[in-house]
Design a protein around this motif. Structure first.
Motif, PDB file in Angstrom:
ATOM      1  N   GLN A 114       0.830  -1.203   0.000  1.00 53.52           N
ATOM      2  CA  GLN A 114       0.000   0.000   0.000  1.00 53.52           C
ATOM      3  C   GLN A 114       0.869   1.260   0.000  1.00 53.52           C
ATOM      4  N   THR A 115       1.942   1.238   0.776  1.00 53.65           N
ATOM      5  CA  THR A 115       2.859   2.383   0.809  1.00 53.65           C
ATOM      6  C   THR A 115       3.504   2.609  -0.548  1.00 53.65           C
ATOM      7  N   ARG A 116       3.952   1.525  -1.176  1.00 52.64           N
ATOM      8  CA  ARG A 116       4.613   1.662  -2.483  1.00 52.64           C
ATOM      9  C   ARG A 116       3.627   2.137  -3.556  1.00 52.64           C
ATOM     10  N   ASN A 117       2.417   1.612  -3.534  1.00 55.33           N
ATOM     11  CA  ASN A 117       1.418   2.065  -4.510  1.00 55.33           C
ATOM     12  C   ASN A 117       1.084   3.544  -4.318  1.00 55.33           C
ATOM     13  N   ALA A 118       0.942   3.954  -3.056  1.00 53.08           N
ATOM     14  CA  ALA A 118       0.646   5.362  -2.786  1.00 53.08           C
ATOM     15  C   ALA A 118       1.802   6.260  -3.228  1.00 53.08           C
ATOM     16  N   LEU A 119       3.029   5.773  -3.077  1.00 58.44           N
ATOM     17  CA  LEU A 119       4.186   6.567  -3.512  1.00 58.44           C
ATOM     18  C   LEU A 119       4.220   6.715  -5.028  1.00 58.44           C
ATOM     19  N   VAL A 120       3.819   5.664  -5.748  1.00 57.67           N
ATOM     20  CA  VAL A 120       3.771   5.777  -7.208  1.00 57.67           C
ATOM     21  C   VAL A 120       2.766   6.847  -7.612  1.00 57.67           C
ATOM     22  N   SER A 121       1.604   6.853  -6.963  1.00 60.44           N
ATOM     23  CA  SER A 121       0.602   7.881  -7.268  1.00 60.44           C
ATOM     24  C   SER A 121       1.122   9.272  -6.913  1.00 60.44           C
ATOM     25  N   GLU A 122       1.803   9.377  -5.777  1.00 59.35           N
ATOM     26  CA  GLU A 122       2.375  10.666  -5.391  1.00 59.35           C
ATOM     27  C   GLU A 122       3.428  11.116  -6.398  1.00 59.35           C
ATOM     28  N   LEU A 123       4.267  10.171  -6.823  1.00 59.70           N
ATOM     29  CA  LEU A 123       5.296  10.521  -7.797  1.00 59.70           C
ATOM     30  C   LEU A 123       4.676  10.973  -9.114  1.00 59.70           C
ATOM     31  N   VAL A 124       3.673  10.247  -9.601  1.00 61.01           N
ATOM     32  CA  VAL A 124       3.028  10.624 -10.864  1.00 61.01           C
ATOM     33  C   VAL A 124       2.445  12.023 -10.764  1.00 61.01           C
ATOM     34  N   GLU A 125       1.791  12.317  -9.650  1.00 60.72           N
ATOM     35  CA  GLU A 125       1.185  13.637  -9.483  1.00 60.72           C
ATOM     36  C   GLU A 125       2.250  14.735  -9.505  1.00 60.72           C
ATOM     37  N   ARG A 126       3.387  14.499  -8.846  1.00 65.66           N
ATOM     38  CA  ARG A 126       4.419  15.528  -8.785  1.00 65.66           C
ATOM     39  C   ARG A 126       5.279  15.538 -10.046  1.00 65.66           C
ATOM     40  N   TYR A 127       5.517  14.377 -10.627  1.00 68.71           N
ATOM     41  CA  TYR A 127       6.330  14.298 -11.844  1.00 68.71           C
ATOM     42  C   TYR A 127       5.619  15.008 -12.995  1.00 68.71           C
ATOM     43  N   PHE A 128       4.381  14.601 -13.249  1.00 68.50           N
ATOM     44  CA  PHE A 128       3.629  15.258 -14.317  1.00 68.50           C
ATOM     45  C   PHE A 128       3.147  16.646 -13.892  1.00 68.50           C
ATOM     46  N   GLY A 129       3.021  16.873 -12.590  1.00 69.28           N
ATOM     47  CA  GLY A 129       2.702  18.215 -12.121  1.00 69.28           C
ATOM     48  C   GLY A 129       3.805  19.198 -12.471  1.00 69.28           C
ATOM     49  N   LEU A 130       5.067  18.743 -12.339  1.00 70.39           N
ATOM     50  CA  LEU A 130       6.175  19.598 -12.756  1.00 70.39           C
ATOM     51  C   LEU A 130       6.195  19.777 -14.265  1.00 70.39           C
ATOM     52  N   SER A 131       5.895  18.692 -14.992  1.00 71.92           N
ATOM     53  CA  SER A 131       5.820  18.802 -16.449  1.00 71.92           C
ATOM     54  C   SER A 131       4.741  19.804 -16.857  1.00 71.92           C
ATOM     55  N   LEU A 132       3.595  19.739 -16.190  1.00 71.11           N
ATOM     56  CA  LEU A 132       2.515  20.692 -16.450  1.00 71.11           C
ATOM     57  C   LEU A 132       2.962  22.108 -16.123  1.00 71.11           C
ATOM     58  N   ALA A 133       3.586  22.291 -14.962  1.00 71.61           N
ATOM     59  CA  ALA A 133       3.987  23.632 -14.543  1.00 71.61           C
ATOM     60  C   ALA A 133       5.014  24.225 -15.500  1.00 71.61           C
ATOM     61  N   LEU A 134       5.979  23.411 -15.940  1.00 66.29           N
ATOM     62  CA  LEU A 134       6.995  23.920 -16.859  1.00 66.29           C
ATOM     63  C   LEU A 134       6.382  24.301 -18.208  1.00 66.29           C
ATOM     64  N   GLN A 135       5.421  23.515 -18.675  1.00 65.19           N
ATOM     65  CA  GLN A 135       4.791  23.850 -19.951  1.00 65.19           C
ATOM     66  C   GLN A 135       3.855  25.050 -19.822  1.00 65.19           C
ATOM     67  N   VAL A 136       3.254  25.211 -18.639  1.00 62.68           N
ATOM     68  CA  VAL A 136       2.460  26.420 -18.410  1.00 62.68           C
ATOM     69  C   VAL A 136       3.369  27.650 -18.434  1.00 62.68           C
ATOM     70  N   VAL A 137       4.589  27.471 -17.902  1.00 66.23           N
ATOM     71  CA  VAL A 137       5.561  28.564 -18.010  1.00 66.23           C
ATOM     72  C   VAL A 137       5.825  28.891 -19.472  1.00 66.23           C
ATOM     73  N   ASP A 138       5.968  27.835 -20.303  1.00 65.42           N
ATOM     74  CA  ASP A 138       6.167  28.075 -21.736  1.00 65.42           C
ATOM     75  C   ASP A 138       4.969  28.803 -22.357  1.00 65.42           C
ATOM     76  N   VAL A 139       3.774  28.382 -21.951  1.00 63.47           N
ATOM     77  CA  VAL A 139       2.568  29.042 -22.477  1.00 63.47           C
ATOM     78  C   VAL A 139       2.551  30.504 -22.066  1.00 63.47           C
ATOM     79  N   ARG A 140       2.822  30.757 -20.772  1.00 62.84           N
ATOM     80  CA  ARG A 140       2.818  32.145 -20.291  1.00 62.84           C
ATOM     81  C   ARG A 140       3.925  32.957 -20.946  1.00 62.84           C
ATOM     82  N   GLN A 141       5.079  32.325 -21.184  1.00 62.53           N
ATOM     83  CA  GLN A 141       6.163  33.028 -21.866  1.00 62.53           C
ATOM     84  C   GLN A 141       5.764  33.377 -23.294  1.00 62.53           C
ATOM     85  N   GLN A 142       5.047  32.450 -23.933  1.00 61.58           N
ATOM     86  CA  GLN A 142       4.590  32.710 -25.292  1.00 61.58           C
ATOM     87  C   GLN A 142       3.581  33.859 -25.305  1.00 61.58           C
TER      88      GLN A 142
END
Length: 483
Positions: free
Chosen positions: A172-200
């Motif tokens: 359960q701990t490992r599964n929850a960590l995978v979900s946490e990682l996905v949220e933060r990993y793609f959350g950073l990807s989203l945030a960086l691309q939003v920066v690109d959008v705002r820069q554009q």
């Protein structure tokens, strides 16, 4: 020559005083990030220690069947010596001896000699000491359980259940960590691309501002038009700064999940899977692999073992035992040096304590059974909810892609019209912001899809398969534009 030397020294000073180059961010794929999280995260290590502790607890129950061997030592100082006191018999014995000596049966010339022999005996202390008041001993004891009413079997089975529970908690701990990682990993990807959008947006509005200034100088637009563009420029720069701060925050959160100090950049793009398995597929997997369901089922088994344990209190207990002494200090030889035997303990009445505890254990089984039914239904409903939301975001991408195509073309038309003086600056800026909004909405939908997919797989108990979904043939990478 002096000038050249001065120039050389100045260049050397600048080189020495120049700051060291910043550490380059490490780019990690999703699979690498998951592997790093499951290897280095403190929560995973804590779960592993918990599993090891449960293994040792289970092994400890093996000792319940083994003989218990103890070495004991003792020293005692008693209130008095132990023995038989015959002093009360001295008076009758003296009287009987006097009667014999005075009866005339003994020659008179022998009486003094006999009296001389009897006086020390009759005047002595007639206490026969068996054990001195000061004594000590060192020895060993051995006990071997023969039958404890089923306590040992119940304890052994309970320890095995606890071990399996620790494994389920780790999953359960490992599964929850995978979900946490996905949220933060793609959350950073989203945030960086939003920066690109705002820069554009900033770049686009800056160009519009330059055009507006030129048009105002030529008398083609009013001053208010140019001021409006300047206002939107400041607003766009503020949103760009906020987007960068958001990206920094999420980057720190990702470093915490990865348990790394250096900055990490996501290498795997957000994605949408056009087709996944049916809802029943994930519900069936959850019934087998969901760690929470497994834990509740194990708690039910543990509660049943608790009933057996309480039932064993109604049974007799039989133990084999033995012992012997290795060294004795002033211990009487009458005491044997070793002994073996069998002990039986059967409790007749203990104030209904056993009866109430047995009844409480059975109520616990019923309570956990009801809880198990509720958790099974809750997990099934959760999977259905996540599945439907997942499909909703997947379906949204089709309409968002159409809106993105329209927004790009609409901006192109408004820009051409503005340069010809046929559109206001507000229309042009609104078209620019509309395009940025559609792009951000598209990225947000992809992020929500990926996060929900991680939660769905976590509920199904198969979080380790998340990375394989990104590699599927029908998985589409999502960027801030279609290119």
């Amino acid at each position: 020559m002096r000038t050249a030397l001065k120039t050389l020294l100045s260049a050397a000073a600048l080189f020495l005083l120049a700051p060291a180059p910043a550490q380059q961010p490490a780019a990690l794929s999703l699979e690498e990030a998951i592997a790093a999280t499951l290897a280095d995260n403190p929560a995973v290590r804590a779960a592993e220690y918990e599993e090891r502790a449960a293994v040792q607890e289970r092994r400890a129950t093996i000792g319940l069947r083994m003989p218990q061997i103890n070495v004991v030592g003792a020293y005692a100082y008693l209130g008095k010596d132990i023995g038989f006191d015959f002093n009360e018999m001295k008076t009758p014995v003296k009287g009987f001896a006097g009667q014999i000596l005075g009866s005339g049966l003994v020659p008179p010339q022998m009486i003094p000699q006999i009296q001389q022999l009897l006086d020390p005996m009759l005047n002595a202390d007639w206490f026969l000491k068996i054990q001195d008041r000061s004594l000590g001993t060192v020895g060993g004891q051995v006990t071997l359980p023969i039958w404890l009413g089923g306590k040992i079997n119940a304890a052994s089975r309970a320890a095995k259940i606890q071990e399996r529970t620790a494994v389920a908690q780790g999953d359960q701990t490992r599964n929850a960590l995978v979900s946490e990682l996905v949220e933060r990993y793609f959350g950073l990807s989203l945030a960086l691309q939003v920066v690109d959008v705002r820069q554009q947006v900033v770049d686009g509005v800056r160009k519009h501002l330059e055009d507006a200034i030129a048009l105002e100088e030529n008398g083609m637009i009013a001053k208010s038009e140019r001021l409006y563009v300047e206002f939107k420029m400041a607003e766009a720069e503020r949103e760009l700064a906020n987007a960068r701060l958001q990206a920094q925050t999420i980057s720190s959160a990702l470093q915490n999940t990865l348990n790394r100090s250096g900055e990490t950049l996501p290498l795997t793009s957000m994605f949408i899977v056009d087709r996944i398995e049916e809802l029943s597929y994930y519900q069936d997997l959850a019934a087998k692999y969901n760690p929470l369901l497994n834990q509740v089922a194990l708690k039910h088994d543990l509660a049943q073992e608790g009933v057996k344990l309480q039932r064993s209190n109604f049974m007799p207990q039989v133990v084999a035992m033995g012992g012997g002494s290795f060294y004795n200090y002033q211990v009487t030889g009458i005491v044997p040096r070793w002994a073996v035997g069998v002990g039986v303990n059967f409790k007749i009445f203990d104030g209904l304590n056993r009866e109430y505890k047995y009844s409480a254990a059975k109520q616990t089984v019923r309570r956990v059974g009801e809880l198990q039914n509720k958790v099974e239904k809750d997990i099934s409903v959760l999977i259905e909810q996540l599945y439907n939301q997942l499909l909703n975001y997947r379906n949204q991408m089709t309409s968002i892609d159409a809106s993105l195509t329209f927004a790009e073309e609409y901006l192109r038309m408004k820009n051409a019209a503005f340069l010809e003086g046929m559109a206001s600056s507000s229309d042009l800026i609104d078209a620019e912001l509309n395009l940025a909004g559609v792009r951000a909405e598209r990225l947000q939908a992809a992020f929500n899809y990926d996060k929900l997919l991680a939660q769905l797989l976590e509920a199904a108990g198969i979080s380790e398969e998340y990375a394989s979904y990104a590699r599927r043939d029908n998985a589409r990478a999502i960027h801030f534009d279609k290119k």
